[in-house]
Scaffold this motif. Sequence first.
Motif, PDB file in Angstrom:
ATOM      1  N   UNK A 180       4.318  13.784  26.584  1.00 36.95           N
ATOM      2  CA  UNK A 180       5.079  14.805  25.851  1.00 36.95           C
ATOM      3  C   UNK A 180       5.904  15.696  26.759  1.00 36.95           C
ATOM      4  N   UNK A 181       5.668  15.627  28.052  1.00 33.23           N
ATOM      5  CA  UNK A 181       6.444  16.458  28.964  1.00 33.23           C
ATOM      6  C   UNK A 181       5.565  17.250  29.903  1.00 33.23           C
ATOM      7  N   UNK A 182       6.175  18.014  30.801  1.00 32.92           N
ATOM      8  CA  UNK A 182       5.393  18.756  31.802  1.00 32.92           C
ATOM      9  C   UNK A 182       4.527  19.840  31.174  1.00 32.92           C
ATOM     10  N   UNK A 183       3.449  20.138  31.860  1.00 38.05           N
ATOM     11  CA  UNK A 183       2.566  21.243  31.495  1.00 38.05           C
ATOM     12  C   UNK A 183       2.446  22.149  32.715  1.00 38.05           C
ATOM     13  N   UNK A 184       1.866  23.312  32.520  1.00 37.38           N
ATOM     14  CA  UNK A 184       1.672  24.195  33.664  1.00 37.38           C
ATOM     15  C   UNK A 184       0.816  23.524  34.728  1.00 37.38           C
ATOM     16  N   UNK A 185      -0.187  22.771  34.287  1.00 36.61           N
ATOM     17  CA  UNK A 185      -1.057  22.080  35.233  1.00 36.61           C
ATOM     18  C   UNK A 185      -0.287  21.057  36.048  1.00 36.61           C
ATOM     19  N   UNK A 192      -6.118  27.638  49.854  1.00 35.55           N
ATOM     20  CA  UNK A 192      -5.152  28.512  49.184  1.00 35.55           C
ATOM     21  C   UNK A 192      -4.731  27.935  47.834  1.00 35.55           C
ATOM     22  N   UNK A 193      -4.605  26.618  47.761  1.00 39.19           N
ATOM     23  CA  UNK A 193      -4.248  25.977  46.487  1.00 39.19           C
ATOM     24  C   UNK A 193      -5.338  26.233  45.453  1.00 39.19           C
ATOM     25  N   UNK A 194      -6.602  26.076  45.869  1.00 39.74           N
ATOM     26  CA  UNK A 194      -7.717  26.324  44.944  1.00 39.74           C
ATOM     27  C   UNK A 194      -7.682  27.757  44.432  1.00 39.74           C
ATOM     28  N   UNK A 195      -7.397  28.706  45.326  1.00 43.82           N
ATOM     29  CA  UNK A 195      -7.313  30.109  44.916  1.00 43.82           C
ATOM     30  C   UNK A 195      -6.137  30.330  43.965  1.00 43.82           C
ATOM     31  N   UNK A 196      -5.006  29.668  44.255  1.00 35.87           N
ATOM     32  CA  UNK A 196      -3.816  29.837  43.424  1.00 35.87           C
ATOM     33  C   UNK A 196      -4.036  29.271  42.022  1.00 35.87           C
ATOM     34  N   UNK A 197      -4.687  28.112  41.931  1.00 33.42           N
ATOM     35  CA  UNK A 197      -4.965  27.501  40.630  1.00 33.42           C
ATOM     36  C   UNK A 197      -5.900  28.396  39.825  1.00 33.42           C
ATOM     37  N   UNK A 229      -7.577  13.383  35.425  1.00 30.86           N
ATOM     38  CA  UNK A 229      -7.054  13.356  34.058  1.00 30.86           C
ATOM     39  C   UNK A 229      -7.743  14.420  33.198  1.00 30.86           C
ATOM     40  N   UNK A 230      -9.053  14.589  33.367  1.00 25.86           N
ATOM     41  CA  UNK A 230      -9.779  15.592  32.591  1.00 25.86           C
ATOM     42  C   UNK A 230      -9.376  16.999  33.028  1.00 25.86           C
ATOM     43  N   UNK A 231      -9.212  17.192  34.332  1.00 22.41           N
ATOM     44  CA  UNK A 231      -8.755  18.481  34.840  1.00 22.41           C
ATOM     45  C   UNK A 231      -7.410  18.847  34.210  1.00 22.41           C
ATOM     46  N   UNK A 232      -6.522  17.880  34.119  1.00 22.09           N
ATOM     47  CA  UNK A 232      -5.209  18.129  33.521  1.00 22.09           C
ATOM     48  C   UNK A 232      -5.335  18.466  32.040  1.00 22.09           C
ATOM     49  N   UNK A 233      -6.209  17.745  31.342  1.00 22.20           N
ATOM     50  CA  UNK A 233      -6.415  17.994  29.913  1.00 22.20           C
ATOM     51  C   UNK A 233      -6.965  19.406  29.687  1.00 22.20           C
ATOM     52  N   UNK A 234      -7.921  19.811  30.504  1.00 22.30           N
ATOM     53  CA  UNK A 234      -8.480  21.157  30.362  1.00 22.30           C
ATOM     54  C   UNK A 234      -7.420  22.200  30.723  1.00 22.30           C
ATOM     55  N   UNK A 235      -6.602  21.903  31.736  1.00 22.70           N
ATOM     56  CA  UNK A 235      -5.509  22.809  32.087  1.00 22.70           C
ATOM     57  C   UNK A 235      -4.561  23.026  30.924  1.00 22.70           C
ATOM     58  N   UNK A 236      -4.243  21.944  30.205  1.00 15.50           N
ATOM     59  CA  UNK A 236      -3.370  22.071  29.029  1.00 15.50           C
ATOM     60  C   UNK A 236      -4.029  22.947  27.962  1.00 15.50           C
ATOM     61  N   UNK A 237      -5.335  22.751  27.752  1.00 19.59           N
ATOM     62  CA  UNK A 237      -6.056  23.541  26.753  1.00 19.59           C
ATOM     63  C   UNK A 237      -6.041  25.021  27.112  1.00 19.59           C
ATOM     64  N   UNK A 264     -16.123  22.908  25.897  1.00 19.26           N
ATOM     65  CA  UNK A 264     -15.791  22.275  24.610  1.00 19.26           C
ATOM     66  C   UNK A 264     -14.960  21.022  24.826  1.00 19.26           C
ATOM     67  N   UNK A 265     -14.061  21.056  25.797  1.00 24.72           N
ATOM     68  CA  UNK A 265     -13.281  19.857  26.105  1.00 24.72           C
ATOM     69  C   UNK A 265     -14.182  18.784  26.698  1.00 24.72           C
ATOM     70  N   UNK A 266     -15.066  19.166  27.617  1.00 26.65           N
ATOM     71  CA  UNK A 266     -15.955  18.195  28.257  1.00 26.65           C
ATOM     72  C   UNK A 266     -16.878  17.521  27.251  1.00 26.65           C
ATOM     73  N   UNK A 267     -17.241  18.247  26.198  1.00 26.01           N
ATOM     74  CA  UNK A 267     -18.134  17.664  25.192  1.00 26.01           C
ATOM     75  C   UNK A 267     -17.366  16.894  24.116  1.00 26.01           C
ATOM     76  N   UNK A 268     -16.054  16.945  24.159  1.00 27.55           N
ATOM     77  CA  UNK A 268     -15.256  16.246  23.152  1.00 27.55           C
ATOM     78  C   UNK A 268     -15.201  14.753  23.460  1.00 27.55           C
ATOM     79  N   UNK A 269     -14.830  13.998  22.458  1.00 30.88           N
ATOM     80  CA  UNK A 269     -14.790  12.542  22.606  1.00 30.88           C
ATOM     81  C   UNK A 269     -13.346  12.073  22.651  1.00 30.88           C
TER      82      UNK A 269
END
Length: 445
Positions: free
Chosen positions: A49-54, A117-122, A147-155, A190-195
């Motif tokens: 669908x396009x770029x996300x902040x993540x 520094x990246x970890x702190x910035x995220x 992929x899951x990290x990106x999905x949670x970032x979008x949420x 909630x995302x981690x427990x989703x299917x």
Amino acid sequence: MEFDEIGGGRSSIDEAVAAALSSLDSIDPATAADAQLGWEGLRGLSPPAGPTQSSVQTFLWQHLVEIAEDPERAWEIALALAELLDRLGHARYADIARSPRTRALLDNTDDAGRQSEIADAVAASGIGPPDTDLITWQDTPEGPELAVVSLIGETLEVATIAGEFAPSRVGGRPLRDAAVAAKRRRLTDSVLRSERAGGVLIEQLLDHRIMLWTRYSPPRIELYRDTAEVLHEAVEPAYSCVRRLEGLLALVGDGIDLTERGYLPGAVVERALGTLWTPSEWPFPPGEEIDTVPVLRVRRLLRRLGLVRRHHGRLLPTARARGMSADRMWTTLIGGFVGTAYHPDTIAAEVVFADIARGAPPAGEAELLTEILTAEGWTHHGGPVPSESVGPLAGDVLADLTALGAFTYDATRRGSSTTVPSPDGVRLGAALLRHRLLHTQMPSL
């Protein structure tokens, strides 16, 4: 200069992007070329669908330095991408691309320092998935975990835009950091427990972690052999394995005076044995705590878990222990039994956990443990790891598990454990190994 569709699917440049690039090219061809280069890299990390902040942050802060010759060149591409994102109506993402934080991260050429520094910035951006009771993220997620990290970032991004972390009323006081963090953890869980396709996400991540650790050193293939099914089932507590923790904590009550040597009084030891252990498990006469191994082990475990403390000669419950439910006692036990450190002691514990999870009597730990420690770079006094040096490492783990009731007892041999795990002992061993897989940070070999 023409801008055609490049490739297909995720990496294709749609009509809006092509039009924006064409317009930019008519003004500044060099900037347009850099913008296209940046977009191609960003598109490869973004959902259809396009770029996300993540994906924007991941590309700019982690991947851009790989496609640019130097920090200055990377900054030129970031600014060009910002111009393109503005033209596409993504002002928030454009601001990230041209931000001082992005410039500082691109200028940092120290890989170790830059990753920190990246970890702190995220984390500061609000869309980085936080660590929770379910999982501790690897420093550099890959494959399914990324992929899951990106999905949670979008949420989390959607929640931010929707005002989930804003004051409940206009002009109200901002939410406290603790409240925001708690909301972020709940959304993450909630995302981690989703299917999704393939099953529940946290269970997919467990399989991924097994694969990662198996790949980490060849001997770990044997460590995780035939454990996957029981590891997935270990989400359900084995309450009998916390019964003795709860029972001894109840005997402590609001506090107990310890002996001059710092042990539980004999009367308390006798009550503990009479209510929490059967005669076949401990057929010996009640005595001092120092001579009553199961009671001593459970009391020390309570202290290690942070549920009791010593103060002026008394044993007292801690604040977190008061009113603790059986479910919370279980998660406290699993999380604190050996912790998440990567160390020979905890690797020894994992070998024991794996045997118990398979329902097998712990045996041969020394040989497998020696192989794992050697393959993963551990040494003994600067030389190879001899099997006799690692044998005792598992002893304390086995003693604590025995005290908790993880093994069955031979009714014909009073006080003698068969070393065969009980059904709940199997669940306990699996849960402890599962926790290690999902929460231990994988070090660099």
